[in-house]
Design a protein around this motif. Structure first.
Motif, PDB file in Angstrom:
ATOM      1  N   PHE A 225       7.920   3.143   5.561  1.00 22.78           N
ATOM      2  CA  PHE A 225       6.556   3.388   6.034  1.00 22.78           C
ATOM      3  C   PHE A 225       6.018   2.177   6.789  1.00 22.78           C
ATOM      4  O   PHE A 225       5.525   2.287   7.909  1.00 22.78           O
ATOM      5  CB  PHE A 225       5.612   3.729   4.875  1.00 22.78           C
ATOM      6  N   LEU A 226       6.105   0.999   6.176  1.00 23.35           N
ATOM      7  CA  LEU A 226       5.526  -0.204   6.774  1.00 23.35           C
ATOM      8  C   LEU A 226       6.233  -0.591   8.071  1.00 23.35           C
ATOM      9  O   LEU A 226       5.582  -0.968   9.049  1.00 23.35           O
ATOM     10  CB  LEU A 226       5.569  -1.356   5.772  1.00 23.35           C
TER      11      LEU A 226
ATOM     12  N   GLN B 255      -2.220   2.568   9.261  1.00 22.63           N
ATOM     13  CA  GLN B 255      -1.914   3.658  10.189  1.00 22.63           C
ATOM     14  C   GLN B 255      -2.821   3.613  11.420  1.00 22.63           C
ATOM     15  O   GLN B 255      -2.343   3.779  12.545  1.00 22.63           O
ATOM     16  CB  GLN B 255      -2.058   5.011   9.501  1.00 22.63           C
TER      17      GLN B 255
ATOM     18  N   TYR C 109      -3.395   1.725   3.271  1.00 23.06           N
ATOM     19  CA  TYR C 109      -2.427   2.670   3.853  1.00 23.06           C
ATOM     20  C   TYR C 109      -3.023   3.285   5.117  1.00 23.06           C
ATOM     21  O   TYR C 109      -2.406   3.282   6.182  1.00 23.06           O
ATOM     22  CB  TYR C 109      -2.104   3.735   2.808  1.00 23.06           C
ATOM     23  N   ASN C 110      -4.246   3.792   5.006  1.00 21.76           N
ATOM     24  CA  ASN C 110      -4.905   4.419   6.154  1.00 21.76           C
ATOM     25  C   ASN C 110      -5.285   3.394   7.218  1.00 21.76           C
ATOM     26  O   ASN C 110      -5.174   3.663   8.415  1.00 21.76           O
ATOM     27  CB  ASN C 110      -6.141   5.202   5.706  1.00 21.76           C
TER      28      ASN C 110
ATOM     29  N   GLU D 119      11.201   3.501   0.464  1.00 22.29           N
ATOM     30  CA  GLU D 119      10.148   4.335   1.056  1.00 22.29           C
ATOM     31  C   GLU D 119       9.010   3.478   1.600  1.00 22.29           C
ATOM     32  O   GLU D 119       8.494   3.724   2.684  1.00 22.29           O
ATOM     33  CB  GLU D 119       9.608   5.339   0.035  1.00 22.29           C
ATOM     34  N   ALA D 120       8.609   2.459   0.835  1.00 26.66           N
ATOM     35  CA  ALA D 120       7.546   1.555   1.281  1.00 26.66           C
ATOM     36  C   ALA D 120       7.985   0.790   2.521  1.00 26.66           C
ATOM     37  O   ALA D 120       7.230   0.662   3.482  1.00 26.66           O
ATOM     38  CB  ALA D 120       7.154   0.601   0.166  1.00 26.66           C
TER      39      ALA D 120
ATOM     40  N   PRO E 290       0.789  -1.233   0.000  1.00 24.87           N
ATOM     41  CA  PRO E 290       0.000   0.000   0.000  1.00 24.87           C
ATOM     42  C   PRO E 290       0.822   1.284   0.000  1.00 24.87           C
ATOM     43  O   PRO E 290       0.453   2.281   0.618  1.00 24.87           O
ATOM     44  CB  PRO E 290      -0.817  -0.129   1.283  1.00 24.87           C
ATOM     45  N   TYR E 291       1.939   1.271  -0.661  1.00 28.58           N
ATOM     46  CA  TYR E 291       2.756   2.475  -0.757  1.00 28.58           C
ATOM     47  C   TYR E 291       3.362   2.546  -2.140  1.00 28.58           C
ATOM     48  O   TYR E 291       3.950   1.556  -2.580  1.00 28.58           O
ATOM     49  CB  TYR E 291       3.870   2.468   0.300  1.00 28.58           C
ATOM     50  N   PRO E 292       3.228   3.644  -2.843  1.00 26.48           N
ATOM     51  CA  PRO E 292       2.548   4.882  -2.455  1.00 26.48           C
ATOM     52  C   PRO E 292       1.027   4.694  -2.419  1.00 26.48           C
ATOM     53  O   PRO E 292       0.487   3.838  -3.129  1.00 26.48           O
ATOM     54  CB  PRO E 292       2.961   5.871  -3.540  1.00 26.48           C
ATOM     55  N   PRO E 293       0.341   5.491  -1.592  1.00 24.55           N
ATOM     56  CA  PRO E 293      -1.104   5.322  -1.414  1.00 24.55           C
ATOM     57  C   PRO E 293      -1.931   5.928  -2.546  1.00 24.55           C
ATOM     58  O   PRO E 293      -2.694   6.858  -2.353  1.00 24.55           O
ATOM     59  CB  PRO E 293      -1.373   6.018  -0.080  1.00 24.55           C
TER      60      PRO E 293
ATOM     61  N   ARG F   5      -4.966   0.688  -2.376  1.00 26.17           N
ATOM     62  CA  ARG F   5      -3.730   1.094  -1.699  1.00 26.17           C
ATOM     63  C   ARG F   5      -3.994   2.179  -0.664  1.00 26.17           C
ATOM     64  O   ARG F   5      -3.466   2.126   0.442  1.00 26.17           O
ATOM     65  CB  ARG F   5      -2.695   1.598  -2.710  1.00 26.17           C
TER      66      ARG F   5
END
Length: 66
Positions: free
Chosen positions: A54-55, A28, A24-25, A50-51, A12-15, A20
């Motif tokens: 984030f994860l 979170q 992503y949300n 980046e993914a 799910p990145y980029p959202p 996705r």
């Protein structure tokens, strides 16, 4: 803290796009209340830095590439 196993077929990145952005949300929000282990079965591109960043902020990450 309770644990949740989150399974997904797309990272799910980029959202971008509906699924996705939703996941992503969801990741979170769930990570605020649960210990997450995220497993993705991906036939997309490899996990980007980046993914992964984030994860990994939100729990343990496991990716199986097809």
């Amino acid at each position: 803290m309770k644990k949740i196993l989150f399974l997904g077929t797309r990272i799910p990145y980029p959202p971008i796009g509906g699924d996705r952005a939703k996941n992503y949300n969801l990741i979170q929000q769930l990570s605020k209340h649960y210990q997450l282990t995220m497993v993705f079965l991906s036939k997309q591109e490899p996990l980007s830095k980046e993914a992964h960043d984030f994860l990994s902020q939100h729990g343990e990450v496991i990716v199986f590439e097809k």
